[in-house]
Design a protein around this motif. Structure first.
Motif, mmCIF file in Angstrom:
data_model
loop_
_atom_site.group_PDB
_atom_site.id
_atom_site.type_symbol
_atom_site.label_atom_id
_atom_site.label_comp_id
_atom_site.label_asym_id
_atom_site.label_seq_id
_atom_site.Cartn_x
_atom_site.Cartn_y
_atom_site.Cartn_z
ATOM 1 N N ALA A 1 36.821 17.573 66.978
ATOM 2 C CA ALA A 1 36.098 18.193 65.005
ATOM 3 C C ALA A 1 34.587 17.511 64.968
ATOM 4 O O ALA A 1 34.301 19.057 64.738
ATOM 5 C CB ALA A 1 37.605 17.810 63.728
ATOM 6 N N GLU A 2 34.675 16.398 65.253
ATOM 7 C CA GLU A 2 33.036 15.849 64.583
ATOM 8 C C GLU A 2 32.322 17.051 65.324
ATOM 9 O O GLU A 2 30.819 17.297 65.127
ATOM 10 C CB GLU A 2 32.561 14.559 64.856
ATOM 11 N N SER B 1 31.666 19.883 64.663
ATOM 12 C CA SER B 1 30.945 20.226 63.133
ATOM 13 C C SER B 1 29.694 20.409 63.571
ATOM 14 O O SER B 1 29.096 21.232 62.521
ATOM 15 C CB SER B 1 31.577 19.229 62.809
ATOM 16 N N VAL C 1 28.320 23.733 64.869
ATOM 17 C CA VAL C 1 27.872 24.625 62.990
ATOM 18 C C VAL C 1 27.013 24.685 62.560
ATOM 19 O O VAL C 1 26.289 25.279 62.482
ATOM 20 C CB VAL C 1 29.592 24.770 62.367
ATOM 21 N N SER C 2 26.990 22.822 61.670
ATOM 22 C CA SER C 2 25.201 22.909 61.267
ATOM 23 C C SER C 2 23.815 23.355 62.127
ATOM 24 O O SER C 2 23.310 23.136 61.171
ATOM 25 C CB SER C 2 25.542 21.507 60.978
ATOM 26 N N ASP D 1 31.669 29.235 62.353
ATOM 27 C CA ASP D 1 32.867 28.114 61.550
ATOM 28 C C ASP D 1 33.066 27.282 62.640
ATOM 29 O O ASP D 1 33.149 27.732 64.030
ATOM 30 C CB ASP D 1 32.804 28.631 60.464
ATOM 31 N N ALA D 2 33.947 26.203 62.614
ATOM 32 C CA ALA D 2 34.775 25.642 63.071
ATOM 33 C C ALA D 2 36.209 25.601 62.659
ATOM 34 O O ALA D 2 36.710 25.422 61.781
ATOM 35 C CB ALA D 2 33.933 24.269 64.000
ATOM 36 N N ARG D 3 37.228 25.149 63.241
ATOM 37 C CA ARG D 3 38.571 25.091 62.658
ATOM 38 C C ARG D 3 38.760 24.008 64.339
ATOM 39 O O ARG D 3 39.125 24.095 64.697
ATOM 40 C CB ARG D 3 39.736 26.393 62.623
ATOM 41 N N VAL E 1 35.142 25.597 67.908
ATOM 42 C CA VAL E 1 33.789 27.221 67.746
ATOM 43 C C VAL E 1 34.231 28.459 67.432
ATOM 44 O O VAL E 1 34.206 28.684 68.360
ATOM 45 C CB VAL E 1 32.169 26.055 67.431
ATOM 46 N N GLU F 1 34.348 13.792 52.063
ATOM 47 C CA GLU F 1 35.445 14.494 52.966
ATOM 48 C C GLU F 1 34.588 16.229 52.684
ATOM 49 O O GLU F 1 34.404 16.226 51.258
ATOM 50 C CB GLU F 1 36.451 15.062 53.288
#
Length: 396
Positions: free
Chosen positions: A328-329, A332, A335-336, A346-348, A352, A391
């Motif tokens: 997830a890191e 994220s 995405v950034s 976006d990401a879940r 991605v 968070e």
């Protein structure tokens, strides 16, 4: 005509699902749920809370301890796992992956004699990976209901009332107005969707189609489920009165706020008709954009063929191309980084999601590929160091 049927409206899908759950609980005194491990967080959170509550009401003996407290417990050799099992609540779930075998695995789980499910819930498109796990709702509905009948056993009495049959709910939120979908009106399936995502008509409006003959009577209810109580001559609702439910409004609560989004939707659909726009046409356009991306996406890197979630058949593929980045890191951070270059994805979790709609063009694909080259030509993004004390929060 037959009792029930039609479309009911609410403010979001979770409101409608909660009322359907409570209707089955009210009718049968217990919930026996079969679902998946890939549902949106609202349903998963709700089932987790129900399971926690059910466990708190039972002092398990040694024989029950495993099923009550170990959410990884196997469903008695079937392709499902158990979340909780008590007299009043039983919840099993099936993995959404691999997607290509999901329908058959889910139907096999539905046939469980130990399950005796009365509430079955499954997404058409899994929200996190955007894999379509129900390619054909009619085939899926028929196979699941056949399996559920087998699970009742050959000596079980026939179910006479439509509401005695298990409720099968298909969550079409990530498919509605995107993936071409046809549902036989005679299928015993509730189809759930919303107007926010692909319909792009704003928040606070969701719908569910109700199978013919079905008349839910939810425990979780409000005055609008029987608007006659405000009509002239009515004595209203007094303590001890029997609750009545208006056809087409049984899942309502209090004063509705979905009018604006529903009004926009009606105008948009009218414009679609005038312009000759169809879901099939939109889908074909998006699939051409997918082809342009997949043909040229890099072989290696964070957004590449090496991280690509398996691409499905165009006939039922969702409109989002996904990449599994391992954590997830890292997802994220990716995405950034893309966001800083004007690309919104976006990401879940570790996935991605790169989504397309009818407003995109091949020029947008070219721009995306150019940004991928700028961002990842040299090195992949690294996960940022963990910060203590907070968070980031995002919308589903």
């Amino acid at each position: 005509g037959p009792r029930g049927g039609g479309v009911e409206w609410g403010h979001n899908t979770h409101e409608l699902v909660s009322r359907l759950l409570s209707a089955k609980m009210q009718r049968e005194g217990a919930l026996r749920v079969l679902t998946t491990d890939g549902e949106f967080y609202s349903l998963t959170r709700q089932l987790n809370m129900l399971a926690k509550h059910a466990r708190g009401l039972v002092v398990p003996d040694d024989a029950d301890e495993y099923l009550l407290q170990n959410h990884e417990a196997s469903g008695l050799g079937l392709p499902s796992k158990n979340l909780v099992s008590t007299d009043g609540l039983h919840i099993d779930y099936v993995s959404v992956e691999p997607a290509d075998t999901f329908p058959s695995r889910f139907a096999l789980a539905a046939a469980s004699r130990s399950g005796r499910y009365n509430f079955v819930y499954c997404s058409q498109v899994a929200f996190a990976t955007q894999q379509t796990i129900i390619p054909d709702i009619n085939t899926f509905s028929s196979s699941v209901h056949t399996a559920l009948s087998r699970g009742r056993g050959p000596l079980a009495a026939p179910l006479q009332d439509p509401d005695d049959h298990p409720y099968l709910v298909v969550d079409g939120y990530h498919a509605f107005c995107a993936v071409p979908t046809t549902i036989d009106p005679h299928q015993r399936v509730f189809y759930l969707g919303g107007l926010l995502k692909h319909a792009a008509c704003g928040p606070n409006a969701a719908f569910v189609t109700v199978p013919p003959g079905v008349r839910p009577r939810p425990l979780l209810t409000g005055w609008l489920a029987d608007p006659a109580v405000l009509q002239p001559g009515s004595e209203g609702v007094r303590m001890g009165d029997e609750a009545e439910f208006e056809k087409g409004a049984a899942l309502m609560g209090g004063t509705p706020a979905f009018g604006p989004a529903l009004g926009v939707f009606c105008e948009v659909m009218a414009r679609w008709v005038v312009l000759g726009i169809t879901v099939a046409g939109v889908h074909s356009h998006v699939m051409s954009l997918h082809e342009a991306l997949l043909r040229r996406v890099p072989a290696e890197g964070p957004i590449s063929k090496s991280t690509l979630v398996p691409v499905q058949d165009e006939g039922f593929r969702s409109h989002t191309v996904c990449f599994r980045l391992g954590s997830a890191e890292v997802a994220s951070a990716t995405v950034s980084l893309l966001g800083k270059h004007g690309v919104r994805v976006d990401a879940r979790g570790e996935v991605v999601r790169v989504g397309f709609g009818f407003g995109h063009s091949v020029a947008d694909v070219d721009r995306l590929l150019g940004v991928l080259g700028e961002c990842f030509g040299a090195a992949a993004p690294q996960a940022p160091p963990r910060e203590v004390g907070g968070e980031a929060a995002g919308l589903g």
